[in-house]
Design an enzyme around this catalytic site. Structure first.
Site, PDB file in Angstrom:
ATOM      1  N   ARG A 125      17.610  91.010  -5.570  1.00  0.00           N
ATOM      2  CA  ARG A 125      16.922  90.752  -4.267  1.00  0.00           C
ATOM      3  C   ARG A 125      17.548  91.355  -3.297  1.00  0.00           C
ATOM      4  NH1 ARG A 125      17.777  86.247  -0.195  1.00  0.00           N
ATOM      5  NH2 ARG A 125      16.003  86.206   0.878  1.00  0.00           N
ATOM      6  N   GLU A 176      19.273  82.429  -2.626  1.00  0.00           N
ATOM      7  CA  GLU A 176      20.632  82.487  -2.279  1.00  0.00           C
ATOM      8  C   GLU A 176      21.475  81.151  -2.398  1.00  0.00           C
ATOM      9  OE1 GLU A 176      21.558  83.801   1.768  1.00  0.00           O
ATOM     10  OE2 GLU A 176      19.868  85.554   1.543  1.00  0.00           O
ATOM     11  N   GLU A 185      14.668  83.024   5.848  1.00  0.00           N
ATOM     12  CA  GLU A 185      15.228  82.027   6.754  1.00  0.00           C
ATOM     13  C   GLU A 185      14.947  82.133   8.108  1.00  0.00           C
ATOM     14  OE1 GLU A 185      19.697  81.886   6.446  1.00  0.00           O
ATOM     15  OE2 GLU A 185      19.526  81.377   4.310  1.00  0.00           O
ATOM     16  N   TYR A 239      23.445  76.501   1.025  1.00  0.00           N
ATOM     17  CA  TYR A 239      25.087  76.395   1.322  1.00  0.00           C
ATOM     18  C   TYR A 239      25.639  75.159   1.330  1.00  0.00           C
ATOM     19  CZ  TYR A 239      24.060  81.474   1.497  1.00  0.00           C
ATOM     20  OH  TYR A 239      23.856  82.902   1.078  1.00  0.00           O
TER      21      TYR A 239
HETATM   22  C1  GBH Z   1      22.610  83.229   4.614  1.00  0.00           C
HETATM   23  O1  GBH Z   1      22.313  82.217   5.883  1.00  0.00           O
HETATM   24  C2  GBH Z   1      21.885  84.456   5.024  1.00  0.00           C
HETATM   25  O2  GBH Z   1      20.561  84.484   4.475  1.00  0.00           O
HETATM   26  C3  GBH Z   1      22.797  85.528   4.453  1.00  0.00           C
HETATM   27  O3  GBH Z   1      22.507  86.726   5.133  1.00  0.00           O
HETATM   28  C4  GBH Z   1      24.267  85.161   4.802  1.00  0.00           C
HETATM   29  O4  GBH Z   1      25.150  86.459   4.566  1.00  0.00           O
HETATM   30  C5  GBH Z   1      24.671  83.954   4.236  1.00  0.00           C
HETATM   31  O5  GBH Z   1      23.832  83.113   4.430  1.00  0.00           O
HETATM   32  C6  GBH Z   1      26.163  83.331   4.292  1.00  0.00           C
HETATM   33  O6  GBH Z   1      26.134  83.119   5.583  1.00  0.00           O
HETATM   34  O7  GBH Z   1      25.918  75.404  11.143  1.00  0.00           O
HETATM   35  O8  GBH Z   1      24.045  74.922  12.761  1.00  0.00           O
HETATM   36  O9  GBH Z   1      24.194  77.037  11.220  1.00  0.00           O
HETATM   37  C7  GBH Z   1      22.578  81.135   5.720  1.00  0.00           C
HETATM   38  C8  GBH Z   1      22.825  80.436   7.031  1.00  0.00           C
HETATM   39  C9  GBH Z   1      24.233  78.621   7.505  1.00  0.00           C
HETATM   40  C10 GBH Z   1      21.852  78.412   8.096  1.00  0.00           C
HETATM   41  C11 GBH Z   1      24.506  77.390   7.750  1.00  0.00           C
HETATM   42  C12 GBH Z   1      22.244  77.094   8.368  1.00  0.00           C
HETATM   43  C13 GBH Z   1      23.684  75.386   8.709  1.00  0.00           C
HETATM   44  C14 GBH Z   1      23.507  74.739  10.261  1.00  0.00           C
HETATM   45  N1  GBH Z   1      22.868  78.889   7.162  1.00  0.00           N
HETATM   46  N2  GBH Z   1      23.743  76.665   8.768  1.00  0.00           N
HETATM   47  S1  GBH Z   1      24.457  75.518  11.300  1.00  0.00           S
END
Ligand code: GBH
Length: 461
Positions: A83, A367, A172, A303
């Site tokens: 992807r 992911e 996202e 995550y």
């Molecule tokens: C992904 O986003 C991305 O698609 C990717 O590009 C990136 O490299 C990967 O994650 C690693 O970061 O703490 O308020 O942000 C994940 C993004 C991170 C969104 C955790 C939600 C939790 C709420 N996510 N976040 S906050």
């Protein structure tokens, strides 16, 4: 939960896809070649203090020139799916108008290279790199951007749909809208909550417009969908303010996207919460029918999960502005280098819950992964025990969800390579393959060998 490779492999259904994911700005580099113009991330990286250590994607992993070797690496790791995302400003440098032949040619070669190696290409049309010229015209808070996205999508679709079976419109949209326009943490770095809420609607509209047009033009049966980031929002207790805080987090984080996409309506409670702050979604007639155009696959990026409380430290339930308190409290779990808690059961709970509330929608994990700061040995090898354990526990969580009835068709690890981790720059490493940024040497980590073995065990089980 099971941990042995054979046991884990045996718990996943036949036909389950194994793969890796990346995104254009995070790996490609070559930002000013073959007609590419700046995206909002090129601009944001130049804002002092916006990105850790002033890092940017100018060079990144040099994937633009190293692509054939990177595809060979995916093949060596035994992955059947790759992807990747397309850089909008390579394909359509001004965010409007015809295709840039030199820009689309890169993705044309990439798709051919993947197919030659027997790897299934999975295209993400938008992974956060809006053309700067469209941001200058208002960005996602303005409606026209949705139409621009659909036009751009068709340029890519017309070039690649003869060979690409699986398509994701947006990666996202929560991040694009909230991190980009409300919290200022991502490009374009705005802090305007009402504008961010407008961005949510226009992102979803763009998804719907693009999906309708791709579906109409599809040369054969294709899988078209969207990828959402989601998590389980646990209440800190059964007390009403805690349950309310968790409801609000889930509403803004998950249901604001899933409800219009699947049910064709925005969630009434979220609409009411926003209205109490004087904010509304800029919905026009027909928009929700477009947004709820059926999709074939829902991509889930997971995550971690969090616990929410509706009480401030001093015990009050409203803040200075009179708004209900909602803040996270630790689950007291081990953390990754991102300081994110490791919560695999939040993954199971999320997947089971989506399968119940939004039935009939096949899901793929587009992911899942983690950052750890393990140092390489003299040969460049990284024995990344933490990341390997994260994959084991989260794949077990997926198997648990499948056992409980969730329809999960595959798992794509984030990420193939250490890469430009947005506001964290190159400091945080999510790769299953180590990248030495001085030499651009790639060295598979222990976790890559683990996933290769697991996929192999699964195929031959
Ligand atoms: C992904 O986003 C991305 O698609 C990717 O590009 C990136 O490299 C990967 O994650 C690693 O970061 O703490 O308020 O942000 C994940 C993004 C991170 C969104 C955790 C939600 C939790 C709420 N996510 N976040 S906050």
């Amino acid at each position: 939960t099971t941990t042995s490779e054979a046991d884990l492999a045996a718990r996943l259904p036949s036909g389950f896809r194994w793969g890796v994911a990346t995104s254009a700005y995070q790996i490609e580099g070559a930002v000013d070649v073959d007609g590419r113009t700046p995206s909002i991330w090129d601009t944001f990286c130049r804002v002092p203090g916006a990105v850790h250590a002033g890092d940017h994607g100018d060079v990144a992993c040099e994937h633009y020139t190293r692509m054939p070797a990177d595809v060979a690496l995916i093949k060596d790791l035994g992955m059947d799916t790759y992807r990747f995302s397309v850089s909008w400003t390579r394909v359509q440098p001004h965010g409007r108008g015809g295709v840039n032949p030199a820009g689309i040619a890169f993705y044309d070669r990439l798709v051919d290279e993947l197919l030659a190696q027997g790897i299934d290409p999975w295209v993400t049309l938008y992974h956060w790199d809006l053309p700067q010229e469209l941001e200058d015209a208002g960005g996602w808070p303005v409606r026209d951007t949705a139409y621009r996205f659909a036009d751009y999508s068709m340029l890519v679709f017309d070039a690649l749909s003869d060979r690409v079976d699986t398509w994701t419109t947006l990666n996202e949209p929560w991040c694009s809208a909230m991190l980009g326009y409300a919290y200022g943490a991502h490009a374009p770095g705005k802090r305007d909550y009402p504008a961010a809420v407008s961005a949510v609607h226009h992102l979803l509209l763009g998804h719907g417009l693009a999906t309708e047009r791709m579906r109409e033009a599809a040369p054969r049966k294709l899988d078209i969908g969207i990828t959402l980031n989601a998590a389980t929002a646990y209440p800190a207790s059964d007390a009403a303010p805690d349950r309310e805080a968790a409801r609000r987090a889930d509403g803004m984080g998950a249901r604001l996207y899933l409800d219009p996409l699947v049910h064709g309506r925005y969630p009434a409670d979220v609409i009411a919460d926003l209205a109490s702050e004087g904010i509304s979604l800029p919905v026009e007639d027909g928009d929700l029918a477009t947004i709820s155009t059926p999709i074939d696959v829902l991509g889930i990026n997971y995550y971690f999960s969090q616990k929410f409380t509706g009480y401030a430290e001093d015990g009050s339930t409203v803040d200075a502005a009179g708004l209900p308190v909602s803040r996270t409290v630790p689950l007291d779990r081990p953390r990754t280098a991102m300081d994110w808690e490791i919560v695999p059961e939040g993954f199971t709970d999320l997947l089971v819950r989506i399968s119940k509330d939004y039935p009939g929608l096949p899901m793929v994990i587009t992911e899942n992964g983690s950052a750890f700061d393990d140092e390489p040995d003299a040969s460049g090898f990284v024995a990344d025990e933490g990341r390997t354990a994260y994959f084991t526990s989260h794949l077990s969580a997926v198997a648990d969800a499948i056992d409980q009835g969730a329809d999960i068709r595959g798992y794509l690890a984030w990420s193939l390579l250490d890469n430009f981790e947005w506001a964290y720059g190159y400091e945080k490493r999510f790769g299953i393959v180590r990248v030495d940024y001085d030499t651009q040497k790639r060295t598979p980590k222990q976790s890559a060998l683990y996933l290769r073995d697991l996929a192999q065990q699964h195929r031959t089980r």
